[in-house]
Scaffold this active site. Structure first.
Site, PDB file in Angstrom:
ATOM      1  CE1 TYR A 138      43.216  41.999  45.464  1.00 50.53           C
ATOM      2  CE2 TYR A 138      42.855  39.646  45.112  1.00 50.53           C
ATOM      3  CZ  TYR A 138      42.365  40.944  45.224  1.00 50.53           C
ATOM      4  OH  TYR A 138      41.015  41.164  45.110  1.00 50.53           O
ATOM      5  CE  LYS A 142      40.412  42.399  48.590  1.00 52.60           C
ATOM      6  NZ  LYS A 142      39.810  43.764  48.491  1.00 52.60           N
TER       7      LYS A 142
END
Length: 324
Positions: A138, A142
């Site tokens: 993640y 991102k």
């Protein structure tokens, strides 16, 4: 304006879509994977599209003036390819379409985890560098997506990234429900000594930060940069969780584990899960241990000054006002 909200059925995307419809004066379209009669009733147009499909994502940007890209794969565990497909590739498809179709403003919902170095951060501002060793897929994806968005800022298409931290509130499907589930099963363990301060963001303030952008569309200084978004009032994480758990009528946290031990345990469980190809996610990951035991607070001076953002929800207000 003609506004597209991606992730229209997500926690933030749905709340933002509803707020835009209630404000009025805009043509609001939201991407969704299933029927959304509640949003249609408010006047939103629903666009069923899988943003991982390049052609479909590009087509979704046609005729739009501004895009709020809130869709993302969140979580602390999973296959990198799954995170990459929605967080990076889909963002790239939307950026490509936005440039082709003359979208003038592109606002990306990012996360403070892009700067998280694996140890405490206190009152960090936007000059903090991206993490050189992202702790999970993640965080890594991102970072990639935020960089791509900000790199395309130009007079032809202005871009920015908003980084709300730990969004909670009515409709929260992730943060507090996971805490409540762990507490109900007596599996919640305090990580660290309980003195770590953490910023959180009520859903109403996260929405307000996105809406604030609409008042600064022609302010060149506001664009081409990221913004941390929080309540502006850091909490003592474990004191706050103790209070909210008691409010929920759940058993109190009675066990604790040193931060270093928790982080090591998380790394070990991650290794075992990968080695044995176990389903689900580990009971603890290194990232979640560090998030639970470290301080992570962020300055919102830039958002206040350049966007006029003013958080209104006090994390220590009665929980009936915050969570119901």
């Amino acid at each position: 304006m003609r506004i597209l909200v991606t992730g229209g059925q997500g926690f933030l995307g749905g709340a933002l879509t509803r707020a835009l419809c209630r404000i009025g004066g805009h043509e609001v379209t939201a991407t969704a994977r299933r029927a959304a009669p509640d949003l249609v009733a408010l006047g939103a147009r629903i666009l069923p599209v899988d943003l991982r499909d390049r052609e479909a994502a590009i087509a979704a940007t046609a005729g739009q003036d501004l895009i709020f890209h809130t869709a993302a794969r969140a979580g602390v565990w999973g296959r990198f390819d799954d995170y990459f497909a929605i967080n990076v590739a889909a963002t790239g498809h939307l950026l490509e379409g936005a440039r082709q179709n003359g979208v003038s403003h592109f606002i990306y919902t990012s996360s403070p985890s892009v700067t998280f170095p694996g140890h405490s951060e206190v009152d960090v501002d936007e000059t903090a560098p991206y993490s050189k060793a992202p702790l999970n897929a993640y965080c890594m994806t991102k970072i990639q997506a935020e960089r791509a968005v900000l790199a395309l800022d130009s007079p032809a298409m202005r871009t920015m990234a908003l980084r709300p931290h730990l969004i909670y509130g009515p409709g929260d499907p992730h943060l507090l429900p996971r805490v409540f589930e762990a507490a109900s099963k007596r599996r919640l363990v305090r990580v660290g000594d309980g003195t770590n301060r953490v910023d959180i963001t009520h859903i109403s303030d996260a929405v307000a930060a996105h809406l604030a952008v609409l008042d600064h569309l022609n302010d060149g200084q506001a664009w081409g940069r990221p913004y941390f978004i929080t309540s502006g009032k850091p909490i003592l994480l474990w004191d706050w969780l103790t209070e909210v758990i008691a409010w929920k009528g759940l058993p109190p946290v009675r066990r604790s584990i040193p931060l270093r031990l928790a982080a090591g345990l998380g790394s070990t469980l991650e290794f075992i899960h990968r080695l044995l190809r176990l389903k689900g996610e580990p009971r603890m990951t290194r990232f979640s241990a560090l998030q639970l035991g470290c301080a992570h607070t962020y300055s919102i001076d830039a958002a206040r000054t350049l966007l006029g953002y003013q958080p209104l929800m006090d994390p220590y207000a009665p929980f009936d006002q915050q969570l119901v």
